[in-house]
Design a protein around this motif. Structure first.
Motif, short mmCIF file in Angstrom:
data_model
loop_
_atom_site.label_atom_id
_atom_site.label_comp_id
_atom_site.label_asym_id
_atom_site.label_seq_id
_atom_site.Cartn_x
_atom_site.Cartn_y
_atom_site.Cartn_z
N SER A 143 10.34 11.28 -15.84
CA SER A 143 10.02 9.57 -14.63
C SER A 143 11.07 9.43 -14.34
CB SER A 143 9.82 8.37 -15.76
OG SER A 143 9.88 8.16 -16.60
N MET A 144 12.55 10.31 -14.83
CA MET A 144 14.41 9.30 -14.57
C MET A 144 14.59 10.28 -12.82
SD MET A 144 14.64 7.09 -16.93
CE MET A 144 16.52 7.05 -16.61
N ARG A 145 14.16 11.56 -14.07
CA ARG A 145 14.24 11.96 -12.10
C ARG A 145 13.31 11.91 -10.67
NH1 ARG A 145 13.36 18.39 -13.95
NH2 ARG A 145 14.86 18.66 -12.13
N ILE A 146 12.61 10.96 -10.75
CA ILE A 146 11.83 10.57 -9.84
C ILE A 146 11.84 8.97 -9.58
CG2 ILE A 146 9.80 10.27 -8.74
CD1 ILE A 146 8.18 12.21 -10.85
N THR A 147 12.10 9.23 -8.04
CA THR A 147 12.34 7.65 -6.95
C THR A 147 11.71 7.71 -6.73
OG1 THR A 147 14.47 7.70 -7.57
CG2 THR A 147 14.14 6.48 -6.13
N THR A 148 10.70 6.23 -5.86
CA THR A 148 9.56 6.29 -5.18
C THR A 148 10.01 4.99 -4.33
OG1 THR A 148 9.01 4.55 -6.93
CG2 THR A 148 7.81 6.86 -6.86
N VAL A 149 9.73 4.67 -3.59
CA VAL A 149 10.62 3.79 -2.08
C VAL A 149 8.90 3.79 -1.16
CG1 VAL A 149 11.66 5.39 -0.24
CG2 VAL A 149 12.58 2.68 -0.59
N GLY A 150 8.72 2.33 -1.15
CA GLY A 150 7.27 2.22 -0.36
C GLY A 150 8.35 1.52 1.58
N TYR A 151 7.74 2.37 2.40
CA TYR A 151 8.20 1.49 3.86
C TYR A 151 7.20 1.42 4.67
CZ TYR A 151 12.67 4.85 3.11
OH TYR A 151 13.78 5.17 2.53
N GLY A 152 6.06 0.91 3.99
CA GLY A 152 5.44 0.27 5.11
C GLY A 152 4.81 1.39 5.88
N GLU A 153 5.03 -0.24 7.30
CA GLU A 153 5.03 0.65 8.11
C GLU A 153 6.34 0.69 9.55
OE1 GLU A 153 3.41 -3.45 10.92
OE2 GLU A 153 2.21 -2.61 9.51
N GLU A 154 7.37 -0.02 8.69
CA GLU A 154 9.01 0.91 9.52
C GLU A 154 8.91 2.34 9.86
OE1 GLU A 154 11.52 -0.51 6.37
OE2 GLU A 154 10.66 -2.67 5.83
N ARG A 155 8.07 3.31 9.36
CA ARG A 155 9.05 4.39 10.25
C ARG A 155 7.84 4.83 10.46
NH1 ARG A 155 13.71 6.37 5.90
NH2 ARG A 155 14.72 4.53 6.03
N LEU A 156 6.73 5.27 11.86
CA LEU A 156 6.22 5.02 11.96
C LEU A 156 5.71 6.41 12.19
CD1 LEU A 156 4.28 2.57 13.95
CD2 LEU A 156 3.73 3.32 12.19
N LYS A 157 5.46 7.85 12.15
CA LYS A 157 5.47 8.84 12.16
C LYS A 157 4.71 9.41 14.01
CE LYS A 157 4.89 13.72 10.55
NZ LYS A 157 6.20 13.46 9.84
N ASN A 158 3.45 8.57 14.46
CA ASN A 158 3.54 8.29 15.72
C ASN A 158 3.41 7.07 16.13
OD1 ASN A 158 1.79 8.61 17.73
ND2 ASN A 158 0.41 10.66 17.27
N PRO A 159 3.74 6.25 17.00
CA PRO A 159 3.73 5.46 17.45
C PRO A 159 2.72 4.75 17.82
CG PRO A 159 5.39 5.83 19.16
CD PRO A 159 5.08 6.76 18.02
N LEU B 178 1.10 -1.25 -0.59
CA LEU B 178 0.05 0.05 -0.27
C LEU B 178 0.90 1.14 0.37
CD1 LEU B 178 -2.76 1.09 0.08
CD2 LEU B 178 -2.82 0.83 2.72
N SER B 179 1.66 1.44 0.65
CA SER B 179 2.58 2.59 0.40
C SER B 179 3.58 2.73 -0.65
CB SER B 179 3.64 2.77 1.86
OG SER B 179 4.28 1.47 1.56
N GLU B 180 3.92 1.00 -1.28
CA GLU B 180 4.60 1.50 -2.75
C GLU B 180 3.81 1.80 -3.28
OE1 GLU B 180 5.80 -2.19 -3.72
OE2 GLU B 180 7.27 -2.29 -2.15
N ARG B 181 1.79 1.55 -3.22
CA ARG B 181 0.96 2.31 -3.99
C ARG B 181 0.96 4.32 -4.18
NH1 ARG B 181 -3.47 -0.16 -3.44
NH2 ARG B 181 -3.49 -0.80 -1.93
N ARG B 182 1.02 4.39 -2.93
CA ARG B 182 1.17 6.05 -2.16
C ARG B 182 1.82 6.70 -2.90
NH1 ARG B 182 -0.72 4.72 3.92
NH2 ARG B 182 -3.34 4.89 3.56
#
Length: 349
Positions: free
Chosen positions: A306-322, A287-291
């Motif tokens: 598009s060559m200037r854009i990189t995407t990465v999904g972290y899932g629930e690894e880097r929660l802003k508020n636990p 879900l995070s990758e699709r976002r």
């Protein structure tokens, strides 16, 4: 009415400065004649109840003396013709006479004035006024000049507050003074100054960068100085629960990133997708990758390669508020991007 009248008189004075010339005699007698406008509003005049005295136009004459570069004084006489209202229509003759002291700012065309005037209204009464004003002087020749001025008048015997203005033509019989002729001293012998052809403050013999632009700051060798300038922009997009589609409210924020990338051709962007800790971790990763990819596609639609854009999904690894609350989960469903650019720019002189 008084405010509009005073504004008009001040505007007339200001327009006269367009060609003002400060070359003028600094002492001596001058004579002048003037056109006069006086805006009164004397309702229920004290000596004739129900009689209103309104504005006046007239003419006058004055004689003055310029004491020095800064100070002058004058005596004036004005023949006035007031309009009447209230219980009587028509007009009323009047006379005004008095004195003014003038201060010429920096000896130039602008001056302030303060004075004391006596006003005699035919068959009604008289009143003494203190006046304060400002004006401007324009010289046609060394001796012939025009004054345009406006003043506020405050009655001392009856509490009227009026405004007036006048434009006068004057002729000065004074002079700026003469200095005794002095034979010029022989020119001193001056050593030849070192050449600085491009005017950058570094002499040609030490200048390693000839013809440096006048706008550039230079180093000790006469070469343009550069500094590193950093510019950056950030993006935060929040998502609904179990959804990779962002709201239209974030389109302007995404467009700001697109604009930044267009202005900084050397910058690339990393788009990071995140999910809350609700549900399956593998599903949240996808879900995070699709976002992140949905935001990237919007940037491509806005004209970013598009060559200037990189995407990465972290899932629930880097929660802003636990925390395990609805508010915390809403904070964690997000996409973030931080773009910066460093460029060498010239230091301006």
């Amino acid at each position: 009415m008084k405010i509009k009248t005073l504004s008009l008189l001040v505007a007339m004075a200001a327009s006269a400065t367009a060609h003002a010339n400060t070359t003028e005699p600094t002492e001596g007698v001058y004579l002048g004649v003037f056109g006069d406008y006086y805006d009164a509003d004397w309702q229920n005049h004290r000596d004739m109840a129900g009689l209103d005295v309104e504005d006046s136009t007239g003419w006058g004459a004055e004689i003055g003396y310029r004491f020095d570069k800064f100070w002058s004084g004058r005596i004036e006489y004005a023949d006035m013709d007031f309009d009447l209202g209230g219980i009587s229509n028509g007009s009323l003759d009047a006379e005004r006479y008095g004195i003014d002291g003038l201060y010429h700012f920096d000896g130039g065309p602008f001056y302030g004035l303060v004075g004391l005037k006596k006003m005699n209204l035919d068959a009604i009464s008289d009143n003494t006024f203190a006046n304060l004003g400002a004006g401007v002087r324009h010289h046609f020749t060394e001796h012939l000049f025009l004054n345009a001025e406006a003043a506020v008048y405050q009655g001392l015997e009856a509490g009227f507050t009026d405004v007036g203005g006048k434009i006068s033509i004057n002729y000065s019989f004074g002079s700026a003074g003469k200095s005794e002729a002095v034979a010029p001293a022989p020119a001193p012998v001056v050593a030849q100054a070192p050449q600085d052809s491009d005017k950058d403050g570094v002499v040609d013999s030490e200048d390693k960068c000839a013809n440096t632009p006048m706008t550039d700051a230079v180093d000790a060798s006469g070469c343009t100085l550069y500094e590193t300038k950093e510019d950056k922009v950030s993006l935060l997009v929040r998502f609904p629960h179990d959804d990779a589609t962002f709201s239209q409210q974030y389109v302007d924020d995404i467009n700001a990133v697109a604009k930044f990338l267009k202005e900084h051709k050397n910058a690339d962007v990393l788009i990071e997708g995140h999910a809350s800790a609700v549900g399956d971790a593998d599903y949240n990763q996808q879900l995070s990758e699709r976002r992140a990819k949905n935001v990237a596609e919007k940037l491509v639609d806005m004209g970013i390669d598009s060559m200037r854009i990189t995407t990465v999904g972290y899932g629930e690894e880097r929660l802003k508020n636990p925390a395990n609350t609805l508010k915390a989960h809403a904070e964690n469903r997000r996409v973030e991007a931080h773009v910066s650019s460093k460029e060498k720019v010239k230091v301006k002189r």
